[in-house]
Design an enzyme around this catalytic site. Structure first.
Site, short mmCIF file in Angstrom:
data_model
loop_
_atom_site.label_atom_id
_atom_site.label_comp_id
_atom_site.label_asym_id
_atom_site.label_seq_id
_atom_site.Cartn_x
_atom_site.Cartn_y
_atom_site.Cartn_z
N ASP A 193 121.42 -61.13 -8.71
CA ASP A 193 121.27 -62.58 -8.75
C ASP A 193 122.38 -63.21 -7.90
O ASP A 193 123.45 -62.63 -7.74
CB ASP A 193 121.44 -62.99 -10.22
CG ASP A 193 121.30 -64.47 -10.49
OD1 ASP A 193 121.67 -65.27 -9.63
OD2 ASP A 193 120.84 -64.81 -11.59
N HIS A 238 117.07 -68.16 -13.87
CA HIS A 238 117.30 -66.98 -13.06
C HIS A 238 116.65 -65.73 -13.67
O HIS A 238 116.08 -64.91 -12.95
CB HIS A 238 118.80 -66.74 -12.89
CG HIS A 238 119.50 -67.83 -12.13
ND1 HIS A 238 120.52 -67.57 -11.25
CD2 HIS A 238 119.34 -69.17 -12.13
CE1 HIS A 238 120.96 -68.72 -10.73
NE2 HIS A 238 120.26 -69.69 -11.27
N HIS A 268 112.57 -82.93 -12.76
CA HIS A 268 113.98 -82.80 -12.38
C HIS A 268 114.16 -81.92 -11.15
O HIS A 268 115.26 -81.80 -10.63
CB HIS A 268 114.77 -82.20 -13.55
CG HIS A 268 114.35 -80.80 -13.89
ND1 HIS A 268 113.04 -80.43 -14.13
CD2 HIS A 268 115.07 -79.65 -14.03
CE1 HIS A 268 112.97 -79.14 -14.41
NE2 HIS A 268 114.19 -78.64 -14.35
#
Length: 521
Positions: free
Chosen positions: A145, A47, A405
């Site tokens: 965020d 983030h 991933h």
């Protein structure tokens, strides 16, 4: 973890020894024409980095002043990552502030990562409020965020526009929207299960098996925290998403229609935000090995800075790579011994910043590979412990495919390099990302085995088949490689001056310039 400490005193704001104490450029008492935007990032590796890049672009291309605010005290490793990202920001443009630590000692020891983040942000609000009120010239907008949705309440309190930054894709935001709609559509006291499949937009759907676990288990406290958080999002003035319209056109268009009808705040795809390449001596051996490989011959394998495989899965993956016969570069991390696929302790490291000593573990990850594997694959394969310069590897001519991933930062780095993927999602929203990369963008081939495998293990035969399907000149592999090249060009267009994402961010910045706030009373 330390108790609340006094916020930075005004007299310390110009310290150059501790960059987190330096005030934003717009704190100068003389009036500034640029709107001052404060961005609030949770201390997650995935983030902080894209939010820092957003701040940099707002200053460099859109006429804003920007301050990036981060938190401290959750874990020393996370603090270290945030500090490294802040230190990388242009000192002459983007300001950086780290809020003081708050006590979390009373949070249950078994609380999961999401709960800790939500509590950290909530308890830091007084410090953030004090900081915002100290800014001379006021604030034009607060951008939080999506782990920091409670900051929207503070924006309302201060009379400042509040936006949410989504570091993943519009599909994840669409899923969160549907999640709340399903639960809020139930009668009082009634709980509805999410439909399977769940429609996100148009013909884009997601199966329950591909939904993030936190949204499915009502017995987990984080379920209710997520529900409250996403309900709060609907009060935002808008969403800035780390994606671009051509990659998720159906979802983007449905969000535009919803905004026009007043059914949901405006959604602005403003990405992709991809970290710049670094220049570190530790990269040389890895890149020199790639230089010796034929163009388009290497499969890059990496599960991010926090992803873990079991001991058995690590050995099956090794055997599958060997069986495939293709060249590979594999970033090997220490395996999990308890079935977990996520390592909270190392979440602070992105793939360009991890320790070079095996991730800080006493053991060597390569020691867990099958006996003789390194010798048998010497020459065509290279296994490295814990870290590789991912952006440079993906951009190298020898790299042909990426077993990933599906962390969204990694996905965007792969798309920006034109490299198709084999998705192997492990945790959080990565299964949603895999759906978008495979079924919407068409840049990935997801083997059925990577949805769970037998007893949770993807066999060596399945690994080899997945690699061969993407690398060999069959119809599916050729289509994925073609789409990867198309999306690479689309990503470059979107973020270039005059491109779609650039225009979206310019539109938002234009609104901030019209509503630039005076100092708080």
């Amino acid at each position: 973890m330390q108790p609340n400490t006094p916020l930075i005193s005004p007299s310390m704001h110009h310290s150059h020894t501790h960059r987190e104490l330096r005030a934003p450029c717009s704190m100068d008492p003389s009036p500034r024409p640029s709107p001052h935007v404060v961005l609030v990032a949770s201390p997650c590796a995935g983030h902080v980095m894209p939010m820092a890049e957003l701040a940099r672009r707002l200053v460099a291309f859109h006429g804003c002043a920007a301050t990036l605010v981060t938190f401290s005290g959750l874990a020393a490793s996370l603090d270290a990552h945030s500090a490294a990202v802040l230190a990388s920001l242009p000192a002459s443009s983007v300001a950086a502030v780290t809020l003081p630590e708050v006590t979390l000692d009373d949070v249950p020891a078994d609380a999961n990562f999401g709960t800790l983040i939500f509590e950290l942000v909530r308890r830091s609000l007084p410090n953030l409020r004090q900081f915002l009120r100290s800014i001379g010239g006021g604030v034009a907008a607060l951008v939080s965020d999506f782990f920091c949705g409670v900051v929207l309440d503070l924006a309302v309190e201060l009379g400042v526009p509040g936006y949410v930054f989504v570091p993943s894709n519009t599909a994840s935001l669409a899923f969160m929207r549907r999640f709340v709609e399903v639960h809020d559509g139930a009668a009082p006291g009634e709980y509805r299960d999410l439909p399977d499949p769940l429609r996100l937009a148009g013909d884009v759907t997601i199966r329950v098996a591909d939904m993030p676990d936190g949204y499915l288990d009502r017995s987990n406290p984080v379920f209710w925290q997520l529900l409250e958080e996403v309900r709060r999002y609907r009060r935002a003035d808008g969403f800035l998403v780390n994606s671009f319209a051509e990659m998720e056109s159906t979802i983007v268009e449905e969000f535009k229609t919803a905004a026009e009808q007043g059914a949901f705040p405006p959604v602005y795809p403003v990405g992709p935000f991809v970290r710049p390449c670094s220049d570190e001596a530790g990269e040389l051996a890895c890149l020199e090995w790639l230089d010796r490989q034929p163009a388009g011959s290497v499969v890059f394998v990496s599960f991010g800075s926090a992803g873990m495989l079991s001991v058995e899965q690590t050995r099956e993956l090794a055997a599958g790579l060997e069986m495939s016969g293709h060249g590979f570069l594999w970033v090997v991390r220490m395996p999990s011994h308890d079935g977990e696929s996520y390592d909270f302790a190392t979440d602070h490291r992105n793939d360009d910043e991890e320790d070079r000593d095996g991730g800080g573990h006493d053991d060597d990850p390569l020691a867990w590979l099958p006996d003789g594997f390194l010798e048998r694959t010497s020459g065509r394969g290279l296994a490295v412990a814990s870290w590789a310069p991912q952006v440079r590897v993906l951009s190298h001519p020898a790299t042909a495919a990426f077993v990933s991933h599906c962390g969204w930062n990694s996905a965007l780095e792969s798309v920006s390099a034109g490299v198709p993927m084999v998705p192997w999602p492990l945790y959080a929203e990565q299964k949603v990302n895999a759906v978008i990369l495979t079924e919407v963008a068409g840049v990935a081939l997801r083997p059925a085995a990577a949805r769970g495998g037998v007893d949770g293990v993807v066999t060596r035969e399945e690994v080899a088949a997945a690699v061969e399907e993407l690398m060999d000149p069959g119809e599916k592999g050729s289509a994925a490689r073609r789409r990867a090249r198309e999306m690479q060009a689309a990503a470059a267009r979107a973020r270039s001056p005059g491109g779609a994402s650039h225009r979206e961010l310019d539109e938002v910045a234009g609104k901030w310039k019209q509503t630039n706030r005076a100092p708080y009373e």
